[in-house]
Each structure stands twice: as structure tokens, then as C-alpha cells.
Design a protein around this motif. Structure first.
Motif, PDB file in Angstrom:
ATOM      1  N   LYS A 233       0.806  -1.224   0.000  1.00  0.00           N
ATOM      2  CA  LYS A 233       0.000   0.000   0.000  1.00  0.00           C
ATOM      3  C   LYS A 233       0.838   1.272   0.000  1.00  0.00           C
ATOM      4  O   LYS A 233       0.297   2.374  -0.004  1.00  0.00           O
ATOM      5  CB  LYS A 233      -0.943  -0.006   1.196  1.00  0.00           C
ATOM      6  N   LYS A 234       2.157   1.085   0.057  1.00  0.00           N
ATOM      7  CA  LYS A 234       3.087   2.217   0.028  1.00  0.00           C
ATOM      8  C   LYS A 234       2.835   3.208   1.167  1.00  0.00           C
ATOM      9  O   LYS A 234       2.784   4.421   0.967  1.00  0.00           O
ATOM     10  CB  LYS A 234       3.043   2.918  -1.326  1.00  0.00           C
ATOM     11  N   VAL A 235       2.663   2.658   2.369  1.00  0.00           N
ATOM     12  CA  VAL A 235       2.554   3.501   3.564  1.00  0.00           C
ATOM     13  C   VAL A 235       3.747   3.207   4.459  1.00  0.00           C
ATOM     14  O   VAL A 235       4.214   2.073   4.533  1.00  0.00           O
ATOM     15  CB  VAL A 235       1.236   3.277   4.349  1.00  0.00           C
ATOM     16  N   ASP A 236       4.247   4.236   5.102  1.00  0.00           N
ATOM     17  CA  ASP A 236       5.396   4.005   5.968  1.00  0.00           C
ATOM     18  C   ASP A 236       4.991   3.255   7.232  1.00  0.00           C
ATOM     19  O   ASP A 236       5.626   2.280   7.615  1.00  0.00           O
ATOM     20  CB  ASP A 236       6.137   5.303   6.287  1.00  0.00           C
ATOM     21  N   TYR A 237       3.904   3.677   7.867  1.00  0.00           N
ATOM     22  CA  TYR A 237       3.438   3.042   9.098  1.00  0.00           C
ATOM     23  C   TYR A 237       1.942   2.784   9.016  1.00  0.00           C
ATOM     24  O   TYR A 237       1.193   3.603   8.484  1.00  0.00           O
ATOM     25  CB  TYR A 237       3.743   3.932  10.312  1.00  0.00           C
ATOM     26  N   CYS A 238       1.524   1.689   9.569  1.00  0.00           N
ATOM     27  CA  CYS A 238       0.109   1.312   9.532  1.00  0.00           C
ATOM     28  C   CYS A 238      -0.803   2.409  10.064  1.00  0.00           C
ATOM     29  O   CYS A 238      -1.897   2.615   9.546  1.00  0.00           O
ATOM     30  CB  CYS A 238      -0.117   0.040  10.340  1.00  0.00           C
ATOM     31  N   LEU A 239      -0.363   3.088  11.100  1.00  0.00           N
ATOM     32  CA  LEU A 239      -1.198   4.134  11.687  1.00  0.00           C
ATOM     33  C   LEU A 239      -1.542   5.236  10.691  1.00  0.00           C
ATOM     34  O   LEU A 239      -2.515   5.953  10.868  1.00  0.00           O
ATOM     35  CB  LEU A 239      -0.503   4.748  12.905  1.00  0.00           C
TER      36      LEU A 239
END
Length: 95
Positions: free
Chosen positions: A53-59
Motif C-alpha cells: 500500500k506504500k505507507v510508511d506506518y500502519c497508523l
């Protein structure tokens, strides 16, 4: 540095073997995911999702908390996930 899931790699018992996780957007993330697969015999579903999903952190993901977290409860308990969900839905207000 925290992993994509939020765990501080410095406290994980596997850091010596895998070198630690990285944010999902880190250029080394796919390589680290492969190392985890080899070491654990299975992929980390949370880390692989962050990479995909190309997100650094799940939050920071618009879908957090998602079914993946509820199923695995990594690294958050169901109760904490429910609190995050309620907060995102506006059930908590400033006092």
C-alpha cells in the motif's frame, strides 16, 4: 527505528538475524521482507501490506485498523484497535 507495524525493532529478539524491519516506504523494505520470509518461514502480513500500500506506518493508512490487525493482533490488542477505530469514527471528542 520503528517497523511499519509500530514495533521498535531494537526490542525484537530477531533483529540480529533479519536486521530489523523498516517503514513500508523504505527502499530496503522489499529486501527486508524477503529476509523475514526466509527467517520465519512465512511473510509478515502487516509488513507486506505496508509495502504493497506504500505507507510508511500502519497508523497512517486510511484503512487502519484493518482486518489484518484484528486477525493477527500484531502489534496491537483488539481493545486498542477498537479504540483507534472509534477515534477515527469520531466517537471521542476533546474534553
Amino acid at each position: 527505528m520503528p517497523a511499519a507495524c509500530g514495533i521498535a525493532c531494537e526490542i525484537c529478539g530477531f533483529i540480529e538475524e533479519c536486521g530489523g524491519c523498516v517503514p513500508g516506504t523504505d527502499p530496503q523494505a522489499p529486501e527486508r521482507a524477503q529476509a523475514l520470509r526466509r527467517m520465519m518461514g512465512a511473510p509478515c502480513p502487516v509488513f507486506e501490506c505496508a509495502i504493497k500500500k506504500k505507507v510508511d506506518y500502519c497508523l497512517r493508512c486510511s484503512e487502519f485498523p484493518c482486518e489484518r490487525h484484528y486477525r493477527w493482533e500484531i502489534p496491537y490488542s483488539k481493545r486498542l484497535l477498537d479504540i483507534f477505530k472509534d477515534w477515527k469514527e469520531g466517537k471521542y471528542t476533546k474534553a
